[in-house]
Enzyme design. Structure first.
Site, PDB file in Angstrom:
ATOM      1  N   ASP A  11       0.925  -1.087  -0.031  1.00 40.13           N
ATOM      2  CA  ASP A  11       0.013  -0.061  -0.020  1.00 40.13           C
ATOM      3  C   ASP A  11       0.988   1.300   0.065  1.00 40.13           C
ATOM      4  O   ASP A  11       1.805   1.423   1.023  1.00 40.13           O
ATOM      5  CB  ASP A  11      -0.922  -0.052   1.317  1.00 40.13           C
ATOM      6  CG  ASP A  11      -1.839  -1.171   1.408  1.00 40.13           C
ATOM      7  OD1 ASP A  11      -1.929  -1.846   0.273  1.00 40.13           O
ATOM      8  OD2 ASP A  11      -2.852  -1.128   2.194  1.00 40.13           O
ATOM      9  N   ASP A 132     -15.350  -3.879  -1.737  1.00 40.67           N
ATOM     10  CA  ASP A 132     -15.061  -3.656   0.011  1.00 40.67           C
ATOM     11  C   ASP A 132     -16.506  -3.426   0.590  1.00 40.67           C
ATOM     12  O   ASP A 132     -17.405  -2.571   0.218  1.00 40.67           O
ATOM     13  CB  ASP A 132     -14.546  -2.141  -0.013  1.00 40.67           C
ATOM     14  CG  ASP A 132     -12.999  -2.391  -0.746  1.00 40.67           C
ATOM     15  OD1 ASP A 132     -12.689  -3.624  -0.878  1.00 40.67           O
ATOM     16  OD2 ASP A 132     -12.474  -1.332  -1.059  1.00 40.67           O
TER      17      ASP A 132
END
Length: 243
Positions: A11, A132
């Site tokens: 990330d 998500d």
């Protein structure tokens, strides 16, 4: 059947390799200042695919760390998939041009269906849909907002539009080291009839083994981040045991 794939995650925020807890930009841990070195290390340990997230891009709504992402994609000898802020066909074209093998559409899959269908029509299996979910409903904009769309319904609908791969994150499990929500992942696979990559909550090797055991139900791989960085999962060992 193809083998179960482990996707070590990087990330990126401010050019560094970080992790957030439940997508909270105020709960950040920096693990490395050099994401390229991290990616190369994953490949040296045997990774067959690398998962990248442009966290700055997810927040801004357009790619931000594309130069770094291009360097990573061109420097490692395995495919790279990337999510974070892809909202236009030009963004997708740019990143695929930089060497990204698979792009991940998240917020856009909810908010801009015409764009999503255009990308699926153009790039097909080079596109993954990132779903998500918070309490079964799809979250958008870097998890800052929750929609009224059910995760399973979105997967089912987009599968009819050409989506071949889904990445499912149960936000409540992400970064919490509590194990993945395997039943929710399997239900997305069942609803869509497509392969689903598990994301969020993978904590120990046994989590990966349990996910891989459900491969016949459509669970095709798992993204692993924090557990690798904190040493709870040894990537090389996991790759040998799960493959």
């Amino acid at each position: 059947m193809s083998s179960f794939t482990i996707y070590p995650a990087i990330d990126i925020r401010g050019g560094r390799c970080v992790r957030l807890i439940q997508g909270d930009y105020n709960q950040e841990t920096v693990y490395n200042d050099d994401p390229l070195a991290v990616a190369k290390g994953f490949v040296e340990q045997g990774a067959q695919f690398v998962h990248l997230v442009d966290l700055d891009g997810a927040k801004a709504g357009h790619p931000v760390n594309h130069e770094l992402i291009g360097r990573i994609a061109s420097s490692v000898q395995v495919p790279v998939q990337l999510g974070g802020g892809l909202r236009t066909l030009a963004d997708v074209e740019q990143l695929i041009g930089l060497g990204v093998s698979r792009v991940i559409l998240g917020t856009a899959a909810i908010e801009d269906r015409a764009f999503t269908e255009a990308v699926l029509g153009t790039y097909g299996d080079r596109v993954a849909i990132g779903i998500d979910a918070r309490n079964g409903y799809v979250a958008t904009r870097g998890w800052l907002e929750t929609s009224e769309v059910k995760a399973e319904e979105l997967a089912k609908e987009l599968a009819t539009k050409g989506a071949e791969t889904f990445i499912f994150t149960d936000i409540s499990r992400d970064g919490m080291m509590q194990g993945p929500n395997i039943e929710a992942i399997a239900s997305i696979a069942k609803a869509s009839g497509k392969g689903v990559i598990a994301s969020g909550g993978v904590t120990v090797l046994d989590d990966l083994i349990r996910l891989a055991e459900r491969q016949a139900e459509g669970i095709s791989g798992a993204i692993v981040g924090k557990a690798i960085y904190t040493g709870k999962i040894d990537l090389q060992d996991a790759l040998l045991k799960v493959r």
